[in-house]
Write a protein that holds these residues in place. Structure first.
Motif, mmCIF file in Angstrom:
data_model
loop_
_atom_site.group_PDB
_atom_site.id
_atom_site.type_symbol
_atom_site.label_atom_id
_atom_site.label_comp_id
_atom_site.label_asym_id
_atom_site.label_seq_id
_atom_site.Cartn_x
_atom_site.Cartn_y
_atom_site.Cartn_z
ATOM 1 N N ILE A 130 0.847 -1.194 0.000
ATOM 2 C CA ILE A 130 0.000 0.000 0.000
ATOM 3 C C ILE A 130 0.881 1.242 0.000
ATOM 4 C CG2 ILE A 130 -1.667 1.353 1.330
ATOM 5 C CD1 ILE A 130 -2.863 -1.245 2.334
ATOM 6 N N ARG A 131 0.681 2.068 -1.003
ATOM 7 C CA ARG A 131 1.474 3.285 -1.152
ATOM 8 C C ARG A 131 0.803 4.417 -0.357
ATOM 9 N NH1 ARG A 131 0.871 3.262 -7.478
ATOM 10 N NH2 ARG A 131 -1.185 2.671 -6.686
ATOM 11 N N MET A 132 1.461 4.809 0.718
ATOM 12 C CA MET A 132 0.935 5.845 1.596
ATOM 13 C C MET A 132 1.607 7.177 1.290
ATOM 14 S SD MET A 132 -1.025 6.701 4.234
ATOM 15 C CE MET A 132 -1.394 5.267 5.255
ATOM 16 N N GLY A 133 0.815 8.153 0.854
ATOM 17 C CA GLY A 133 1.356 9.478 0.555
ATOM 18 C C GLY A 133 1.607 10.258 1.830
ATOM 19 N N THR A 134 2.791 10.826 1.963
ATOM 20 C CA THR A 134 3.125 11.630 3.138
ATOM 21 C C THR A 134 3.941 12.850 2.719
ATOM 22 O OG1 THR A 134 5.207 10.474 3.575
ATOM 23 C CG2 THR A 134 3.224 9.581 4.618
ATOM 24 N N VAL A 135 4.076 13.765 3.638
ATOM 25 C CA VAL A 135 4.960 14.915 3.459
ATOM 26 C C VAL A 135 5.851 14.955 4.687
ATOM 27 C CG1 VAL A 135 5.144 17.411 3.198
ATOM 28 C CG2 VAL A 135 3.250 16.188 2.115
ATOM 29 N N SER A 136 7.143 14.913 4.485
ATOM 30 C CA SER A 136 8.099 14.837 5.595
ATOM 31 C C SER A 136 7.930 15.986 6.580
ATOM 32 C CB SER A 136 9.530 14.835 5.059
ATOM 33 O OG SER A 136 9.763 13.678 4.288
ATOM 34 N N GLY A 137 8.017 15.637 7.870
ATOM 35 C CA GLY A 137 7.971 16.648 8.914
ATOM 36 C C GLY A 137 6.605 17.240 9.165
ATOM 37 N N THR A 138 5.542 16.472 8.872
ATOM 38 C CA THR A 138 4.183 16.969 9.096
ATOM 39 C C THR A 138 3.423 16.042 10.032
ATOM 40 O OG1 THR A 138 3.259 15.744 7.210
ATOM 41 C CG2 THR A 138 4.119 17.979 6.776
ATOM 42 N N LEU A 139 2.331 16.556 10.584
ATOM 43 C CA LEU A 139 1.493 15.762 11.466
ATOM 44 C C LEU A 139 0.934 14.523 10.754
ATOM 45 C CD1 LEU A 139 0.126 15.691 14.343
ATOM 46 C CD2 LEU A 139 -1.858 16.688 13.203
ATOM 47 N N PRO A 140 0.442 14.630 9.500
ATOM 48 C CA PRO A 140 -0.036 13.426 8.809
ATOM 49 C C PRO A 140 1.026 12.337 8.696
ATOM 50 C CG PRO A 140 -0.886 15.360 7.706
ATOM 51 C CD PRO A 140 0.107 15.853 8.719
ATOM 52 N N GLN A 141 2.287 12.735 8.560
ATOM 53 C CA GLN A 141 3.339 11.726 8.510
ATOM 54 C C GLN A 141 3.436 10.991 9.842
ATOM 55 O OE1 GLN A 141 7.460 12.981 8.534
ATOM 56 N NE2 GLN A 141 8.065 11.298 7.176
ATOM 57 N N LEU A 142 3.368 11.743 10.950
ATOM 58 C CA LEU A 142 3.378 11.115 12.264
ATOM 59 C C LEU A 142 2.190 10.163 12.432
ATOM 60 C CD1 LEU A 142 4.363 13.773 14.969
ATOM 61 C CD2 LEU A 142 5.772 11.985 13.945
ATOM 62 N N ALA A 143 1.025 10.580 11.892
ATOM 63 C CA ALA A 143 -0.172 9.748 11.995
ATOM 64 C C ALA A 143 0.001 8.446 11.215
ATOM 65 C CB ALA A 143 -1.384 10.519 11.486
ATOM 66 N N ALA A 144 0.587 8.534 10.024
ATOM 67 C CA ALA A 144 0.823 7.333 9.222
ATOM 68 C C ALA A 144 1.777 6.384 9.939
ATOM 69 C CB ALA A 144 1.382 7.720 7.852
ATOM 70 N N LEU A 145 2.802 6.941 10.550
ATOM 71 C CA LEU A 145 3.764 6.120 11.291
ATOM 72 C C LEU A 145 3.129 5.518 12.538
ATOM 73 C CD1 LEU A 145 6.842 8.485 10.930
ATOM 74 C CD2 LEU A 145 6.517 6.273 9.802
ATOM 75 N N ALA A 146 2.181 6.248 13.139
ATOM 76 C CA ALA A 146 1.474 5.725 14.309
ATOM 77 C C ALA A 146 0.626 4.520 13.929
ATOM 78 C CB ALA A 146 0.595 6.812 14.924
ATOM 79 N N ILE A 147 0.020 4.560 12.736
ATOM 80 C CA ILE A 147 -0.767 3.414 12.264
ATOM 81 C C ILE A 147 0.143 2.211 12.064
ATOM 82 C CG2 ILE A 147 -2.158 2.503 10.360
ATOM 83 C CD1 ILE A 147 -3.262 5.307 9.927
ATOM 84 N N GLN A 148 1.286 2.451 11.421
ATOM 85 C CA GLN A 148 2.238 1.365 11.202
ATOM 86 C C GLN A 148 2.632 0.700 12.523
ATOM 87 O OE1 GLN A 148 4.926 1.847 7.241
ATOM 88 N NE2 GLN A 148 5.711 2.838 9.050
ATOM 89 N N LYS A 149 2.940 1.516 13.507
ATOM 90 C CA LYS A 149 3.417 0.993 14.782
ATOM 91 C C LYS A 149 2.323 0.241 15.526
ATOM 92 C CE LYS A 149 5.674 2.376 19.091
ATOM 93 N NZ LYS A 149 6.250 3.498 19.864
ATOM 94 N N LYS A 150 1.153 0.847 15.588
ATOM 95 C CA LYS A 150 0.057 0.241 16.345
ATOM 96 C C LYS A 150 -0.410 -1.063 15.705
ATOM 97 C CE LYS A 150 -4.487 -0.168 17.649
ATOM 98 N NZ LYS A 150 -5.567 -0.932 16.999
ATOM 99 N N GLU A 151 -0.494 -1.109 14.379
ATOM 100 C CA GLU A 151 -1.022 -2.281 13.689
ATOM 101 C C GLU A 151 0.063 -3.264 13.250
ATOM 102 O OE1 GLU A 151 -4.006 -2.768 13.851
ATOM 103 O OE2 GLU A 151 -5.067 -0.861 13.927
ATOM 104 N N ASP A 152 1.327 -2.880 13.465
ATOM 105 C CA ASP A 152 2.450 -3.734 13.072
ATOM 106 C C ASP A 152 2.398 -4.055 11.574
ATOM 107 O OD1 ASP A 152 4.791 -5.163 13.343
ATOM 108 O OD2 ASP A 152 3.784 -7.025 13.936
#
Length: 346
Positions: free
Chosen positions: A178-200
Motif C-alpha cells: 500500500i502506497r501511503m502518501g506523506t509529506v516529511s515533517g508533518t502531522l499526517p506523517q506522524l499519523a501514518a507512522l502511528a498506524i504502522q506501529k500500532k497495527e504492526d
C-alpha cells in the motif's frame, strides 16, 4: 408590701426599656456594618472593572500561512465573531514563511500589550521536536484553544478498502504494497507512522513534497494519505474519496462525519499529539487579566450558534479552554510529540 411590689415592677420595666434600647442600638450597629460591607464590595467591584482589560483599538490575529488556506479560513471565521463581541476589529494578518515560523518569531519579539494574538497549529510542536524551530509554548503566553480539527485516513471512493479493517488486513497480507502518501515533517506523517506501529504493518511511504495530495490520490500514484478532515471533506462530498478513520476521541462528533470510526474506538491510546486543534498564544509576559479576557472572548464565540454553524460547515469544531488547562495541554502535546519523533528517529 405594696411598696416592694411597685418597686419590683418599676425595676422590671426599666430593664425592658434598657434591653429594647440595647437591641435598637445593636440593630443600628449591624445595619451600619452591613452598609460598610456593601460599600466596600461596591468599591472592590468598581476597582476590578477599572482594572479589567478592554481593548480600545484593533487586535491583530497573526496567521503564519497563506490567506485562503486551511489554517487561515477558520481563523477568519472566529475573528469575525471575536470582533462582534469585543467591540473592536480583530484583523487577520498573514505572515508566511518557514512553516509558520516567521510569524511566530515576530510575535515572540513583540511587546505584551494585549493587541497581538498568534494562530498556533500543531505543526509548531512538531517543528520544535524536530529541532527545526527554536521556540516552544514556553516562549509565549498560552491563551486558549479556539478550533477543533482532525486528521483522517482517505482512500479513493472506488478503492477495494471499504473499511479500516480492510485496509489493515491488506497491509498485513502484503507488506509495503500500500502506497501511503506523506509529506516529511508533518502531522499526517506522524499519523501514518502511528498506524504502522500500532497495527504492526509496513506501508510504502511516498513523499509527495509540494505536490497536491488529492491529485496524487485521484491519479492513482498513491493508494491512501492522511490529511485534515476540513481539507478532505470536499472530495468526500464530490464522491471522489472515502474516509476510513479519524484520529479523534470516542466522544467527538465530527461535523458531517458522525459515523466515521474514531482512533479511540479502533484501540488507539495516548494520541493527543495527533489531534489537529488550533490554539492561541500571545507574547510572553502578557498580563493575566488580558489572557483571561481573550479566553472568555473565545468561549463566548465558541458558544455562538452561528459561529458553530460556519465552522461545522467546513469540517471544523468550535472550541475553548481555560488558560490554566491550555498550558497543561501544550505541555502534554509537546512532550508526546517529542517522544513520537524520538521513536521515529531511533
Amino acid at each position: 408590701m405594696k411598696k416592694a411590689l411597685v418597686f419590683l415592677m418599676t425595676a422590671v420595666m426599666a430593664l425592658n426599656v434598657c434591653a429594647c434600647g440595647g437591641k435598637a442600638e445593636t440593630a443600628k450597629q449591624e445595619t451600619a456594618e452591613e452598609k460598610t460591607v456593601e460599600e466596600e464590595a461596591a468599591v472592590d467591584t468598581a476597582a476590578q472593572e477599572e482594572e479589567a482589560f478592554k481593548p480600545e483599538k484593533d487586535i491583530s490575529f497573526i496567521v503564519g500561512f497563506d490567506a485562503g488556506g486551511t489554517a487561515d479560513i477558520p481563523a477568519r471565521i472566529v475573528a469575525k465573531y471575536m470582533s462582534k463581541y469585543a467591540g473592536v476589529n480583530v484583523v487577520v494578518s498573514n505572515i508566511t514563511g518557514s512553516g509558520g515560523q516567521v510569524a511566530a518569531e515576530q510575535v515572540k519579539a513583540m511587546d505584551p500589550d494585549g493587541y497581538t494574538l498568534l494562530h498556533v497549529p500543531v505543526g509548531y510542536y512538531l517543528q520544535a521536536a524536530l529541532g527545526n524551530a527554536d521556540f516552544t509554548y514556553e516562549d509565549f503566553t498560552p491563551v486558549t484553544m479556539w478550533c477543533d480539527s482532525w486528521v483522517a485516513l482517505a482512500v479513493k471512493a472506488d478503492s477495494p478498502y471499504e473499511t479500516y479493517e480492510d485496509f489493515i488486513s491488506a497491509a498485513k497480507d502484503n507488506p509495503q504494497s500500500i502506497r501511503m502518501g506523506t509529506v516529511s515533517g508533518t502531522l499526517p506523517q506522524l499519523a501514518a507512522l502511528a498506524i504502522q506501529k500500532k497495527e504492526d504493518v509496513a506501508f510504502k511511504m511516498t513523499d509527495l513534497g509540494v505536490n497536491n495530495k488529492a491529485t496524487e490520490l485521484m491519479s492513482g500514484r498513491i493508494d491512501a494519505y492522511i490529511d485534515g478532515v476540513g481539507q478532505l471533506s470536499q472530495y468526500v462530498k464530490s464522491g471522489d474519496f472515502r474516509l476510513l478513520m479519524a484520529f479523534a476521541k470516542d466522544d467527538t462528533v465530527i461535523p458531517g462525519f458522525e459515523d466515521l470510526p474514531s482512533a479511540e474506538s479502533l484501540g488507539y491510546t495516548d494520541f493527543d499529539y495527533l489531534l489537529q486543534s488550533f490554539g492561541m498564544w500571545m507574547p510572553k509576559g502578557t498580563d493575566e487579566k488580558i489572557v483571561q479576557y481573550y479566553a472568555d472572548l473565545i468561549k463566548t464565540c465558541s458558544e455562538d450558534p452561528e459561529c458553530i454553524k460556519e465552522l461545522n460547515a467546513l469540517g471544523y469544531g468550535a472550541r475553548s479552554e481555560d488558560p490554566e488547562n491550555y498550558v497543561n495541554i501544550c505541555e502534554k502535546v509537546q512532550t508526546k510529540t517529542n517522544e513520537a519523533v524520538a521513536d521515529i528517529l531511533n
